[in-house]
Design a protein around this motif. Structure first.
Motif, mmCIF file in Angstrom:
data_model
loop_
_atom_site.group_PDB
_atom_site.id
_atom_site.type_symbol
_atom_site.label_atom_id
_atom_site.label_comp_id
_atom_site.label_asym_id
_atom_site.label_seq_id
_atom_site.Cartn_x
_atom_site.Cartn_y
_atom_site.Cartn_z
ATOM 1 N N LYS B 40 -12.241 -32.710 64.548
ATOM 2 C CA LYS B 40 -12.424 -32.405 63.125
ATOM 3 C C LYS B 40 -11.136 -32.633 62.339
ATOM 4 O O LYS B 40 -11.148 -33.267 61.277
ATOM 5 C CB LYS B 40 -12.872 -30.939 62.965
ATOM 6 N N SER B 41 -10.032 -32.120 62.911
ATOM 7 C CA SER B 41 -8.749 -32.312 62.218
ATOM 8 C C SER B 41 -8.402 -33.788 62.146
ATOM 9 O O SER B 41 -7.875 -34.256 61.127
ATOM 10 C CB SER B 41 -7.637 -31.561 62.961
ATOM 11 N N VAL B 42 -8.725 -34.481 63.218
ATOM 12 C CA VAL B 42 -8.461 -35.921 63.225
ATOM 13 C C VAL B 42 -9.249 -36.597 62.119
ATOM 14 O O VAL B 42 -8.720 -37.442 61.382
ATOM 15 C CB VAL B 42 -8.798 -36.515 64.607
ATOM 16 N N PHE B 84 -3.306 -26.913 55.605
ATOM 17 C CA PHE B 84 -3.309 -27.151 57.055
ATOM 18 C C PHE B 84 -3.758 -25.917 57.821
ATOM 19 O O PHE B 84 -3.723 -24.798 57.308
ATOM 20 C CB PHE B 84 -1.916 -27.588 57.517
ATOM 21 N N GLN B 85 -4.137 -26.208 59.085
ATOM 22 C CA GLN B 85 -4.665 -25.153 59.938
ATOM 23 C C GLN B 85 -3.708 -23.950 60.027
ATOM 24 O O GLN B 85 -4.109 -22.816 59.927
ATOM 25 C CB GLN B 85 -4.908 -25.719 61.333
ATOM 26 N N GLU B 86 -2.424 -24.260 60.223
ATOM 27 C CA GLU B 86 -1.428 -23.175 60.301
ATOM 28 C C GLU B 86 -0.602 -23.096 59.021
ATOM 29 O O GLU B 86 0.545 -22.646 59.040
ATOM 30 C CB GLU B 86 -0.493 -23.393 61.496
ATOM 31 N N PHE B 161 -9.465 -28.512 53.473
ATOM 32 C CA PHE B 161 -9.123 -27.236 54.118
ATOM 33 C C PHE B 161 -9.357 -27.382 55.615
ATOM 34 O O PHE B 161 -10.478 -27.625 56.049
ATOM 35 C CB PHE B 161 -10.012 -26.101 53.593
ATOM 36 N N ASP B 162 -8.309 -27.218 56.414
ATOM 37 C CA ASP B 162 -8.476 -27.281 57.859
ATOM 38 C C ASP B 162 -8.512 -25.865 58.407
ATOM 39 O O ASP B 162 -7.485 -25.188 58.483
ATOM 40 C CB ASP B 162 -7.322 -28.079 58.494
ATOM 41 N N GLU B 163 -9.710 -25.441 58.748
ATOM 42 C CA GLU B 163 -9.940 -24.101 59.285
ATOM 43 C C GLU B 163 -9.210 -23.023 58.496
ATOM 44 O O GLU B 163 -8.322 -22.341 59.007
ATOM 45 C CB GLU B 163 -9.528 -24.048 60.767
ATOM 46 N N PRO B 164 -9.609 -22.823 57.242
ATOM 47 C CA PRO B 164 -8.895 -21.850 56.404
ATOM 48 C C PRO B 164 -9.083 -20.418 56.846
ATOM 49 O O PRO B 164 -8.243 -19.575 56.548
ATOM 50 C CB PRO B 164 -9.486 -22.085 55.012
HETATM 51 MG MG MG Z 1 -8.199 -28.726 64.235
#
Ligand code: MG
Ligand code: ADP
Lengths: 259, 248, 476
Positions: B40-42, B84-86, B161-164
């Protein structure tokens, strides 16, 4: 038979990997050059890196320079005493410091201090996606992160080397003259007689080159970090090793070219 | 308008994306769901040009960003904001500098103006007055909110939004979801949200896409997805161990 | 945040680095400073090996210029010097290439010319040059010397070898024998002359007395200073006694003068002289004994010495005159006289029949005591035995520092009525014939005779004696 071919295979791959890495570092260097001439240069970032690479390395460089000069004087003294040429200790220390030890030791110390920090910092930024964040914000990470570090390395290394040269000669003087009772006049006379401007300036050119190597390698390793915290550690170690080896190897060639 | 056409991506021998086709509607929120490590992030990084596809096209406003040079890509990127995720806050800068970063980079605003904008943004994400804190002094949720403030500081058209909400407590999850919905509405944003959280998916998403084994296996409105009989989707939404998704 | 900004820190550091660089560059570049302005002078050397561009040009060790260029001209080295403007070179200056030490760099040394000569013009030539002895030249010269030496040895071999050479050597030895015989005759007939010689010695003694008088005045000054030394020599009698000693010494020499002395007898001893003579003769007889002759004659030595000692405690002076004959390196005889103002105390107990024992103590003052010893030397140690101050005794000498320093210990006068006389002292030669000594005399005496002393002595070898004899008018 199989084992031999596997070994050859592994060796070949290692060589290829190294060559590929050299190529990548060179490509990074080219892009650094390109981004360097593209305004605007972020002076604030450059100064920050100069402070980190230069000002904060002064102490360790002064220390290593002084003691190197001192030990050279001591060792040289035992050698020259056999020929009653103690007053040559000063020029030996001065030549050794300006031509070789000043630049090389400074570069190695700064590699350990700042080169490793560059790799660790950029590596952490890479694995925590800060570098991606920069890109996403339409800011080129090479320009923003690497160019200031390279500029700082290239400018500050010669500056630190001058300090190291000077402290080394001073250290040699303090061992040679008050402790070993070498005539102060002869000590200094021989330094000014034997050392040429070229010795100093070529040493500084070397230092600038070493500054380029250590910051380039540090940035490259950090910039291409993968694999989390462990990857950052690995990148840092590799950066220090590769930079140190490159400095020593290139020192030979630079010496061969210059002197 | 974002359009992915037959996007393939492999890392070494590992095939991550195997022919993605996806249209992302303007002014809507599209949620991409899928298993961890599913790519997903990719996929998200392809949309913003951080990764380039091995083959296929990523079309943003009619331009294939995969073929752009750095400068043109940067122009396109100014339309984007990304969380980003983090959170990926610059840990060498305080919150103020982090949020101000895109403003300083891409606007000619004066310092006072920038400060004011940053304060507004922080207020919008519910964190007024944290300007002088360092990222390391913030909790995970706060960091994500600062990341959001930074992402929307330039008022982009598209926000990724990556895994907010991953790793946040339910209350914080709710707060973030509300934030996404509100900002999407008030700025009429096109949002792409990656999420695992079933509750959030239907709350936030107008459109939902299911990524499975490198492909989009289901795409539709929340109602369509809710009514879908796709076994992969069913298993994912119900959280069951029985089904085509193997855990091992 | 510290109060100094990043930019200021970096700027300051770079500035400091530049200052250091500037300083070092200046110091290192200094050597060429001001020399560029000088004027050129040419000089042609046969050989400019090792001379390099920028080498120093010096007058009396002071740098006055640099070597600007070295080129070839007619098979010689044309060297262009650049001399600083305020130094003028006379036409007859001389240039040479020198090196700092054997391995050091080469430089051009200019020997100044005659004052008042015309000066060399700008771009002129130094005409006079000298090739400096470099190692090559040195070696070749050494070669020549070796050749010379070989020639000398060859001619020596010619003159010495063969019948003619033998004859020559025989003649030499005959001459030597004649001389020795003459010497013997001189010694035999020389009573008067010897006496004269001793007169000279006595004059030396009076000279000494004067020295002591001066010393006395010095000591008086010390005395008035009330120092420890002052207190030590406070007793003015000491000097009177010393004077007395010297007077008596004069008396002795006068006695010798009148033929009463023993030295006269000693040197007149026919046997000694005959022995000497015959040994010389026998040596002279053997043709092949030339080496032995030479070494023997070198070995045979006679010494005449005078030693004066000043005893602190008693304030007395003691004088020794010794003749030492050393026929071989490791063997010697000492004959001498000792003046002892203290004298010797002899106690005699007489017990008349039935009466109380009466003790008579007789002081033999101003007595002349004798020394007659045989000694043998083992490397640095010599053992002596015989007559010490007219009593039996033994002594040991230890020599150090090429015989400059002598440490002596003597034991004698083993009387039953008193402790033996022990004496130890050190003697150091500080001039050719002059020795200083210090020690402790009679240090286990139970008669209060113990005393530290200082002394000085004069020793002459036979060579010096010949000179003395020669200086004495010799009636034939
Ligand atoms: Mg990811
Ligand atoms: N830059 C990269 N280099 C190599 N492998 C990568 C890279 N980025 C992601 N991957 C791999 O691709 C797969 C998908 O990752 P990702 O998209 O981050 O998963 P997720 O769906 O959980 O976000 C993972 O197996 C990951 O290891």
């Amino acid at each position: 038979m199989n084992r031999i071919s596997a070994a050859v295979d592994r060796f070949g791959r290692a060589v290829l990997d190294n060559i590929e890495e050299m190529g990548r570092i060179f490509i990074l260097f080219i892009s650094v050059l390109m981004w360097m001439v593209r305004p605007p240069l972020k002076l604030r970032l450059i100064f920050k890196q100069m402070e980190f690479v230069g000002v904060k390395s002064i102490f360790v460089v002064v220390l290593t320079g002084t003691f190197t000069g001192m030990v050279m004087a001591l060792q040289g003294y035992y050698g020259f005493r056999m020929f009653n040429a103690e007053s040559l200790v000063g020029s030996t220390v001065a030549l050794g410091m300006t031509r070789e030890l000043g630049p090389v030791l400074t570069a190695l110390m700064v590699t350990a201090r700042a080169g490793s920090a560059m790799a660790a910092e950029l590596g952490t930024m890479r694995v925590t996606e800060q570098i991606d964040a920069l890109s996403v914000m339409a800011t080129n990470p090479v320009k923003h992160l690497i160019v200031p570090r390279i500029i700082a390395g290239v400018i500050m290394l010669p500056a630190l080397t001058i300090v190291s040269d000077f402290m080394g000669i001073l250290g040699g003087y303090f061992v040679g003259v008050p402790i070993l009772n070498i005539n102060a006049g002869a000590f200094i006379k021989n330094i000014t007689k034997m050392v040429d401007l070229g010795d100093i300036y070529n040493g500084l050119i070397k230092a600038a080159f070493f500054g380029l190597i250590l910051s380039l390698v540090g940035c490259y390793k950090g910039f291409n970090t993968t694999g989390g915290a462990e990857g950052v550690g690995k990148a840092t170690t590799e950066a220090v090793v590769l930079a140190s080896v490159s400095i020593l190897v290139s020192d030979y060639f630079l010496t061969a070219i210059m002197f | 308008m974002i359009k992915l056409v037959d996007v393939h991506k492999s890392f070494g021998r590992q095939k991550v994306l195997g022919g993605i086709n996806l249209d992302i509607e303007d002014g809507k929120t599209t949620v991409i769901i899928g298993g961890s490590g599913g790519g997903k992030s990719v996929l998200l990084k392809h949309i913003i040009g951080l990764l380039r596809p091995d083959s296929g096209q990523v079309i943003v406003d009619g331009v294939d960003i995969a073929s752009l040079n750095d400068r043109d890509l940067n122009e396109i990127r100014k339309k984007f904001g990304m969380l980003f995720q983090e959170a990926a806050l610059f840990d060498s800068m305080n919150v103020m500098e982090n949020v101000a970063f895109p403003l300083r980079a891409h606007t000619k605003k004066k310092d006072a103006e920038i400060r004011q904008t940053v304060a507004e943004m922080l207020k919008a994400v519910g964190l007024p007055g944290v300007e002088n804190k360092m990222p390391s002094e913030l909790s995970g949720g706060m960091r994500k909110r600062v990341g959001l403030a930074r992402a929307i500081a330039l008022h982009p058209q598209i926000v990724l939004f990556d895994e907010p909400t991953t790793g946040l407590d339910p209350v914080m999850t709710e707060a973030i979801n509300e934030l996404i919905i509100e900002t999407q509405k008030s700025f009429e944003l096109t949002c792409v949200v990656i999420s695992h959280d079933v509750q959030s998916i239907f709350k936030v998403g107008h459109r939902i896409a299911m990524l499975y084994e490198g492909k989009i296996v289901e795409y539709g409105t929340s109602e369509e997805i809710r009514g879908s009989s796709n076994p992969v989707l069913r298993q994912f939404l119900s959280g069951s161990l029985e089904g085509p998704i193997s855990v091992m | 945040m510290s109060s100094i900004s990043t930019e200021a820190k970096v700027g300051l550091f770079v500035l400091v680095a530049l200052i250091i660089l500037g300083y070092m560059s200046f110091r290192v570049g200094e050597k060429g400073f001001g020399l560029k302005k000088g004027y050129p002078v040419h000089v042609v050397f046969d050989n400019a090996t090792g001379l390099e561009k920028d080498a120093s040009v010096q007058i009396a060790g002071v740098e006055v210029g640099r070597v600007e260029d070295i080129s070839l001209k007619d098979g010689k080295a044309l060297v262009t010097l650049r001399i600083v403007p305020n130094v003028r070179l006379e036409k007859d200056v001389q240039a040479k290439i020198k090196a700092y030490g054997i391995l050091g760099d080469k430089y051009v040394d200019i020997v100044p010319g005659t004052l008042g000569e015309a000066y060399i013009a700008v771009g002129g030539d130094i005409v006079r040059t000298e090739q400096q002895a470099d190692i090559d030249k040195l070696l070749s010269e050494l070669g020549t010397i070796a050749g010379d030496v070989m020639e000398v040895t060859a001619s020596l071999k010619n003159s010495m070898g063969g019948a003619k050479g033998e004859e020559n050597i025989r003649a030499i030895i005959d001459n030597t024998r004649a001389i020795t015989e003459d010497l013997a005759r001189i010694v035999r007939q020389n009573d008067a002359k010897l006496n004269l010689m001793v007169d000279n010695l006595s004059e030396a003694s009076s000279e000494m007395r004067r020295t002591f008088a001066t010393l006395n005045s010095i000591v008086e000054k010390i005395d008035s200073g009330e120092g420890t030394i002052g207190q030590l020599v406070e007793n003015r009698d000491a000097f009177d006694n010393l004077n007395q000693t010297l007077v008596s010494l004069k008396g002795i020499t006068e006695k010798i003068n009148r033929g009463e002395g023993s030295i006269g007898k000693l040197v007149n001893d026919e046997d000694t002289v005959d022995n000497l003579n015959s040994s010389l003769k026998s040596i002279g007889k053997s043709m092949d004994g030339i080496d032995r002759y030479v070494s023997k004659s070198e070995q045979f030595k006679t010494f005449l010495s005078y030693r004066g000692e000043y005893l602190f405690d008693s304030g007395d002076g003691k004088g020794y005159i010794d003749l030492t004959i050393r026929p071989k390196e490791d063997k010697f005889y000492v004959l001498g006289l000792v003046t002892n103002p203290n004298g010797r105390l002899t106690v005699t107990d007489t017990t008349p029949a039935g009466g109380a024992t009466a003790r008579t103590e007789t002081w033999e003052r101003d007595e002349l005591l004798f020394t007659a010893q045989i000694g043998k030397r083992f490397k640095d140690i010599a053992l002596r035995g015989g007559v010490f101050e007219s009593t039996g005794g033994v002594g040991v000498d230890y020599f150090a520092l090429d015989d400059r320093l002598q440490l002596t210990f003597e034991v004698f006068d083993f009387g039953s009525d008193r402790n033996a006389h022990l004496k130890t002292y050190a003697e150091y030669r500080f001039l050719k014939h002059i020795y200083l000594s210090a020690g402790w005399d009679d240090f286990i005496s139970n008669e209060g005779g113990d005393s530290p002393f200082v002394g000085f002595s004069i020793k002459f070898e036979d060579e010096d004696l010949k000179y003395l004899l020669g200086s004495v008018p010799m009636p034939n």
